[in-house]
Design an enzyme around this catalytic site. Sequence first.
Site, short mmCIF file in Angstrom:
data_model
loop_
_atom_site.label_atom_id
_atom_site.label_comp_id
_atom_site.label_asym_id
_atom_site.label_seq_id
_atom_site.Cartn_x
_atom_site.Cartn_y
_atom_site.Cartn_z
N SER A 148 33.24 35.73 33.76
CA SER A 148 32.64 35.99 32.46
C SER A 148 33.38 35.21 31.38
CB SER A 148 32.69 37.48 32.13
OG SER A 148 32.33 37.71 30.78
N TYR A 161 36.21 45.71 32.43
CA TYR A 161 35.33 44.63 32.89
C TYR A 161 35.98 43.27 32.66
CZ TYR A 161 31.39 41.42 33.17
OH TYR A 161 30.57 40.37 33.50
#
Length: 256
Positions: A148, A161
């Site tokens: 990400s 996350y």
Amino acid sequence: MGKHFDLTDRVIIITGGGKGIGRVYAEEMASLGAKVVTADIDGESAEAVAAAIRQSGGQALGVRVDIADADSCDAMAAATLDAFGTITGLVNNAALMSTLPRRSWFEIPVEEWDKVMDVNLRGLFQCCRAVYPTMRDANYGKIVNISSSRIWDGSPNRLHYTTSKAGVFGFTRALASEVGSDNITVNAVTPGFTLSDTQIQNSDPQYLATRKFDDQLIKRAQVPDDLVGAVMFFMSGSSDFISGQTLNIDGGRTMH
């Protein structure tokens, strides 16, 4: 079709392939001749995507997998071998993200932290372990890990996350170092905020409506099609001499 981006007869597993961005990866790679395995914790969605690909003339298998469970990952690899005889590529796309509340790090329950790590990191590890013997014996394989762009700027409110996806970055480099002698490449991509159907479904409409693109070089929302080309490149013969690399795809928001 030029040989460099021809995926004919490559057998590619896409985890999280039953919906969202994973579904798009599966559909597009099947259109270039790959035999795709849509693997998802939602087995019905996985089979629905595979069935649609078969109806369009492609080759696909849908399987249910819980990547946090090692036996389930091994069963996914075994089902792939039973159907197609080999495993050429693995796209580690499945992750916990869109359903996670946006909140301060101090408010994240320990149980939720552990669950994110179980899926986003241990799941990655277990999927790679499941396919590795086949790739090693074939002396060829392609692994693409989805990280990400949050890891570059430290975006707040989903610390677990972001931390897990930073782990994917390190995992990619270290695994690439260990399997290079087996002629297996391991690379990663770091997508920006992408308007997949699952992301839209699980996001506050007000949040989506008020998002701006002033910090991006390309002034529009990112969509799944923006990621497909990079992932297919890493799955193709064009990237056979590239390994341990991470490609950022976020409209130029972060230069890496």
